[in-house]
Structure formats: structure tokens, C-alpha cells
Design an enzyme around this catalytic site. Structure first.
Site, mmCIF file in Angstrom:
data_model
loop_
_atom_site.group_PDB
_atom_site.id
_atom_site.type_symbol
_atom_site.label_atom_id
_atom_site.label_comp_id
_atom_site.label_asym_id
_atom_site.label_seq_id
_atom_site.Cartn_x
_atom_site.Cartn_y
_atom_site.Cartn_z
ATOM 1 N N ALA B 35 0.837 -1.201 0.000
ATOM 2 C CA ALA B 35 0.000 0.000 0.000
ATOM 3 C C ALA B 35 0.875 1.256 0.000
ATOM 4 O O ALA B 35 0.628 2.200 -0.755
ATOM 5 C CB ALA B 35 -0.943 -0.004 1.209
ATOM 6 N N ARG B 38 3.395 1.112 -3.390
ATOM 7 C CA ARG B 38 2.835 1.031 -4.742
ATOM 8 C C ARG B 38 1.430 1.624 -4.851
ATOM 9 O O ARG B 38 1.158 2.406 -5.751
ATOM 10 C CB ARG B 38 2.820 -0.436 -5.233
ATOM 11 C CG ARG B 38 4.192 -1.073 -5.352
ATOM 12 C CD ARG B 38 5.110 -0.322 -6.337
ATOM 13 N NE ARG B 38 4.526 -0.186 -7.657
ATOM 14 C CZ ARG B 38 4.602 -1.101 -8.622
ATOM 15 N NH1 ARG B 38 5.253 -2.221 -8.409
ATOM 16 N NH2 ARG B 38 4.054 -0.887 -9.800
ATOM 17 N N TYR B 77 -9.273 -0.062 12.737
ATOM 18 C CA TYR B 77 -10.227 -1.015 12.152
ATOM 19 C C TYR B 77 -11.596 -0.966 12.831
ATOM 20 O O TYR B 77 -12.636 -1.066 12.177
ATOM 21 C CB TYR B 77 -9.648 -2.440 12.191
ATOM 22 C CG TYR B 77 -8.504 -2.641 11.225
ATOM 23 C CD1 TYR B 77 -8.747 -2.769 9.863
ATOM 24 C CD2 TYR B 77 -7.191 -2.693 11.666
ATOM 25 C CE1 TYR B 77 -7.714 -2.947 8.956
ATOM 26 C CE2 TYR B 77 -6.141 -2.883 10.776
ATOM 27 C CZ TYR B 77 -6.413 -3.008 9.427
ATOM 28 O OH TYR B 77 -5.390 -3.186 8.540
ATOM 29 N N HIS B 101 -9.878 -10.044 4.633
ATOM 30 C CA HIS B 101 -10.523 -9.390 3.487
ATOM 31 C C HIS B 101 -12.039 -9.377 3.643
ATOM 32 O O HIS B 101 -12.677 -8.351 3.436
ATOM 33 C CB HIS B 101 -10.177 -10.118 2.175
ATOM 34 C CG HIS B 101 -8.774 -9.915 1.705
ATOM 35 N ND1 HIS B 101 -8.277 -10.532 0.576
ATOM 36 C CD2 HIS B 101 -7.754 -9.177 2.186
ATOM 37 C CE1 HIS B 101 -7.019 -10.174 0.395
ATOM 38 N NE2 HIS B 101 -6.674 -9.360 1.366
ATOM 39 N N LYS B 119 -5.926 -9.926 -3.924
ATOM 40 C CA LYS B 119 -6.107 -11.326 -4.268
ATOM 41 C C LYS B 119 -5.259 -12.195 -3.363
ATOM 42 O O LYS B 119 -4.189 -11.734 -2.985
ATOM 43 C CB LYS B 119 -5.730 -11.548 -5.724
ATOM 44 C CG LYS B 119 -4.231 -11.393 -5.994
ATOM 45 C CD LYS B 119 -3.910 -10.605 -7.229
ATOM 46 C CE LYS B 119 -2.553 -9.982 -7.155
ATOM 47 N NZ LYS B 119 -2.429 -8.781 -6.376
ATOM 48 N N ASP B 203 0.267 -16.469 -2.338
ATOM 49 C CA ASP B 203 0.958 -15.181 -2.387
ATOM 50 C C ASP B 203 1.505 -14.872 -3.777
ATOM 51 O O ASP B 203 1.430 -13.738 -4.236
ATOM 52 C CB ASP B 203 2.088 -15.177 -1.357
ATOM 53 C CG ASP B 203 2.528 -13.764 -1.023
ATOM 54 O OD1 ASP B 203 1.651 -12.894 -0.860
ATOM 55 O OD2 ASP B 203 3.746 -13.517 -0.923
#
Lengths: 356, 356
Positions: B35, B38, B77, B101, B119, B203
Site C-alpha cells: 500500500a 505502490r 479497524y 478481506h 487477491k 501469495d
């Protein structure tokens, strides 16, 4: 070994301590496309072998090539089995369809001739064992014709891996595809399971299989394979195969072969500390392009190509003349057959099959 | 399509009919390495998204990055789940550990936010289905963050294959390796099966898996996989995996992934009439080197790289703003999970497992 050292004198014949005197006289058994286009020129160019005899089903059709290479003995298969003109050669190069390798290799061995035999050595493990036993009993040299094992890029790759330049190899990708029907008609023996013993795997897949074994200096412990054919003329042998080998120490090799795809080959070895890429390794002429990454260093070798077939016959001749055991030997041929038979069993059952 | 046409205007956004007005305001959930390095820069550089909120377990540690990108809302969160400051964003980018997720994607969907989610979408097929259902019920856009699907080399490869430039694809080789411990400590969530759902496959292996599906426009019908770990800290998830996918119409993909090898990636597609090679496709920065062989023609593209992450967020934003379904969708995410679960079952049983 530093990377520069491996790349220096790249095409050195590390197997040749010093040049020796003498020549091994060869009978070339089976005068097909590869013999004409690659083997006979390579033998003529090399130092340690000489073609003195051609064995073919149609001697008249080999007259041109006999003349081109100054070969005075051209005989048919029956004459060979009868021993006609056997004093003209010391060794045989068996380049017939696979299922006939045993017949001629064993006859030659029993007559005291050394044997260099195309791969796979035969179509079954049992027949391969018969060749190996015959050569051992006769005390003659037996070398499967793994041309990649004398290919400089492949030997340098093995050197680099032995020296830890890319760490432990964890994954290999190897593939070889060739559009068979562009060079052969649908009646080629390569599509006849009785003569070939299989399709894409035995004709092309054996290259990544054997070359990976050689470079890793490790043996497969298991294999999984999927075959696919789209129909005629690939209805009796597999048109395409994908197979995944497991090796000792946990490495895997993901391999493919196709008799009906764009001509292409690749070999990539990924290690814990680096990687090696060989460009177009299996097609017969390696462009000698090799990329090695080791940590943060990247090096490319792009030297002139070497005729690996010439290297192969010279290596065989050198071993015979110096009474040295060639590195590719009967056991090597047996291991490939074990892997091939296991791969076909896997394709049949959809399960991993151990390679004993 | 002629090869030249595919290579002309190589980086074109074929998904963008014409630029549209507006911006999608994003809450970035999970402010880890990707995060920071990129996603946030790519969103800032792009046209259609804007980061307005950061959601992190330690808001104070995100203060620097919030300031850098002018983000005024930084919450934890629990605050996110409570809906604090929800009027500051229209959509969420979920970049938490995989097993979380669902929690955040579903909360966002139920609040009417669109979702772009890393993903694999979740760690199990069941949890993935819950995300897909929640987004469908709420009528919000769900896009798995398959950055490769907006990568120009990958889109051009698909174009070329659709247009028959390399004939029918018969075999694919794809691999992705990355030395995880060089960028993360042994306590990274990626080594925790509860949080990650797996190791090298989820991964890294998901890249060749999903990219091959995308380029071939075909779905896997079966898979075989072998996993290997050398021990701690890879004792709970697989360090290395090799897997072989079968596709509709007989193509295979030979794939590998490793969390503990030299950083490397490759994608090669071999067809009946040609081949495509993409250099280093998966590592995040594709050098835009692509080699295409079609019959006797060979062409290389070596243009400047494009930020595929910027492309990805712009594509998501464009889809939301134009009310278009993104191509990577919930069904895509479900198919990947089916293949992942089948691969792990295969690794366990040593058998081919069908992918329903």
C-alpha cells in the site's frame, strides 16, 4: 567459482585432459534426416571418430551421402547382422527407430563393437536393460547419444550450479516443441507407437528430462504427466505432454513437449541465490546465449555456437580411445526409461507415480 | 491483426472509451508495504481515484504517509467497522492479510461502498462466496485487484492470441519467485496459515494462475500440485510449489512459485504457430519487454514501462464512474479459489483434482 571464470574459455572441453592419438571407426546404423544433416557432418568435422560404414535399408539411396563422406562400405541391415564387413568398424552409432535400437546395439556389442545409441535407448525398460547387459557382458563402451551433455552452455550451467553460484536449485522450467509434420509425413515412424515407444515425451520431452538430471546431478523421485492429442495423425502417440518431475532434495522440474507446435525450446533454473536461462537449448543449435543472475549480478554470455553433435562424437571417441567410462552410460539410459514409463503410467491414472 | 498493429500504441487503455469526469474517493484498508510503496503513489498519480482515508491498526504509525498524500482521515479497524467518517469515501481498497478481506469488504459493501480487494479474495471458497454475495446484494462493484489484467504486455498478449497470431496455445510456462524473508521478518502474516490461507501459491502462484486464465480466456479443468518446504519458518505454509493446470481445449500451464528463491518471474506461451515471451511479468514492474514469434517472424517490443498499479486503480475508478462491470469480478475470484483449493488437495493426495 566467480562468474567470470565460468564464462572464460566457455567452450573448453573439460572432459579432454589432452588430445590423444587414434580414431574410432564407426558404422552409422540408420541413415535418416538427423544422421545425414547432423551426425555425418559432425563426425567428419571431429577429431576422434570416422564414418567407415553405412547401414541402411536401401543402400542405393545412401550412395550420394556415402560418396560425399568418402564412405566405401554401404550395407543393409541383414548384412550388418551377418557381420559383413565388420572389420571396417570398431563401434556403431545406432540411429534407427527406437524399437530397433536393441537389435543392432546388442548384435554390435556381441561382436565386440562399442556402442553410441540414440535416446531413448529403447522403447521399454526391459529392452533397455538387455542393451545395457549385452554391452556390460561384452566389455564394450555404451553411451546414450545425449548431445546436450557435451553442449558447452549445459556444461557451464552445471559447473555454476555445482559451485553454488545460484544457490540450491528449487525450480526448473524446460520445454521443447517442434512441428513434426513440417519435416516428416504422417507415415513417419515417430507416430508409430510400436517403433517409437511414445510420442512427444520420447522424441522431445527426453531432452528437458535428461538435461535437468544432468545439470542438477540429481535423480527424479516421482513424476506426474498429462498428455493430449487432437486426433489424427496423433491418435496413437501423444501430440503434447506436460510433466512435472520431483527430484531428490525437493527441486521440481516443470516440463513440456509437443510434436505439433511452433519450434521452440527453453530451460530456466531458479535457485535460492540466482537463476540461469539458456536460450533455445534443445533445438540442435544452441545460440550460446546464457543469462546468469547471481544475487545482484547479471551476466550474459553470447559467444559463437559450437556444434554439440561434433562434441558428442568426439567425446565418445575420446572415451573409447582412452578406455574411459563416458558419463552418460547405461544406467543413465535406464533412469530415463524409468521416468518415461512412470510418466505414461501417471498420464493414464491421473496420479503421481514414483520413479524407483 | 498484424503484429505491428498490436505493438503500435502499445500502452493504450483499450478499456477507456473516452475520459470521464469525477473521482472515486477511497479508504485504503491495511497500510502495509505494498500500500505504501505502490498503491498510494499509484492512486495519487492516477486520474479516477483519490485516497481520502487510511484504515490501520496503528494510526500514529501512518501519520507520515497520511501527510505525504494529504489524507486527513486516519482511523483504526474498529472505527472503520463502526462507520466513522464513512462519508469521506465511496469505495474501499482492501489490502489487509487475506483472512481479514471478508470482514472489511463485507462491511464496506453493506454500507454501499464499492470494493477493490487484494487477491486472493479470501482464504476459502466459502468466505469468498460471502464477499461476492454481499457485494451483489448491495449492488456495489467488486473487483479483485489483479494488477496484471491492466498491464499492457498482458493485454497485448491476449489481443495477439485472440487474433490467432500464435495459433492455438498448447503450453504455458509461468513462474514467480521472491525471497520473502529479505523483505519481511519471520513473523510476517504471510507465513501464518490462518491469516494467509496458504504459502507460495496464494501469495505468488496466483499470478501465473490468474494471468494465464486471463490471457487464454479459458478456465482450468484440473490441477496437479507438489509442495515443498525445507522447515522453519516455512513449516506451516508451503515454501515452494509447482503446479500443472489443464485448461479447456487441452492447453496446459506449468507453473511454479517460491517464497524463498531468487526474485524472478517468467511467462511463456507456446502456440501452434508461434510463441509469446513476457520478460519478468509478475514482479510489479514489467520492463515492457515482450518477444513474439509468429511463423518465421520475430518481433520484440521494448517500450517504457507503465505503472500497472496506476492502471489498475484507474480501471476500477473508471468502471465505478461509468457503472461498468469490471472484467475481473467475483466469479473470477471464486474460480481462483477453486483452483487453489484443488491444488492443495492435489498436493495432499498426489492426484489430479478437477476444478469444478
Amino acid at each position: 567459482m566467480a562468474l567470470e571464470d565460468a564464462f572464460a574459455n566457455f567452450t573448453r572441453r573439460d572432459w579432454e585432459d589432452e588430445p590423444v592419438e587414434g580414431t574410432v571407426r564407426l558404422a552409422v546404423i540408420g541413415v535418416g534426416g538427423f544422421a545425414r544433416q547432423r551426425a555425418l557432418p559432425a563426425i567428419a568435422d571431429g577429431r576422434y571418430c570416422e564414418s567407415t560404414t553405412l547401414v541402411t535399408s536401401s543402400p542405393e539411396r545412401a550412395a550420394d551421402v556415402a560418396e560425399e563422406y568418402g564412405i566405401s562400405h554401404v550395407i543393409d541391415y541383414d548384412a550388418f547382422l551377418d557381420g559383413d564387413g565388420a572389420d571396417a568398424y570398431d563401434a556403431v552409432y545406432v540411429a534407427t527407430p527406437n524399437a530397433l535400437h536393441g537389435r543392432y546395439a546388442i548384435a554390435a556389442a556381441e561382436r565386440g563393437n562399442h556402442v553410441i545409441c540414440e535416446k531413448p535407448l529403447e522403447t521399454t525398460l526391459e529392452r533397455t536393460q538387455e542393451i545395457v547387459d549385452a554391452c556390460a557382458d561384452a566389455g564394450v563402451t555404451l553411451m546414450p547419444a545425449y548431445r546436450l551433455q557435451t553442449e558447452p552452455t549445459v556444461r557451464r550451467a552445471r559447473d555454476l550450479i555445482r559451485d553454488g553460484v545460484i544457490g540450491d536449485v528449487v525450480q526448473v522450467h524446460g520445454g521443447f516443441s517442434h512441428p513434426l509434420l513440417e519435416s516428416a509425413g504422417p507415415d513417419t515412424w515417430r507416430l508409430d507407437p510400436e517403433l517409437a515407444g511414445g510420442g512427444a515425451l520420447v522424441d522431445l520431452g527426453i531432452y528437458p528430462l535428461n538435461t535437468t538430471r544432468f545439470i542438477l546431478d540429481a535423480e527424479p523421485t516421482g513424476v506426474y504427466a498429462t498428455t493430449h492429442s487432437s486426433g489424427e495423425p496423433f491418435d496413437a502417440v501423444e501430440e503434447h505432454i506436460a510433466f512435472q518431475l520431483e527430484f531428490e532434495r525437493g527441486a521440481t522440474a516443470s516440463c513440456t513437449a509437443s510434436l505439433d507446435a511452433h519450434a521452440s525450446s527453453q530451460l530456466d533454473l531458479i535457485g535460492t541465490e540466482g537463476k540461469i536461462h539458456i536460450e533455445s537449448p534443445f533445438g540442435g543449435v544452441v545460440p550460446q546465449e546464457m543469462v546468469v543472475e547471481s544475487g545482484d549480478v547479471r551476466m550474459e554470455y553470447t559467444g559463437p555456437p559450437v556444434d554439440e553433435v561434433c562434441e558428442e562424437f568426439d567425446y565418445f571417441g575420446y572415451c573409447v580411445l582412452t578406455d574411459t567410462d563416458p558419463e552418460p552410460d547405461g544406467e543413465d539410459g535406464l533412469t530415463d526409461l524409468r521416468a518415461i514409463e512412470a510418466a505414461y503410467e501417471s498420464a493414464e491414472t491421473g496420479r503421481r507415480v514414483g520413479v524407483a
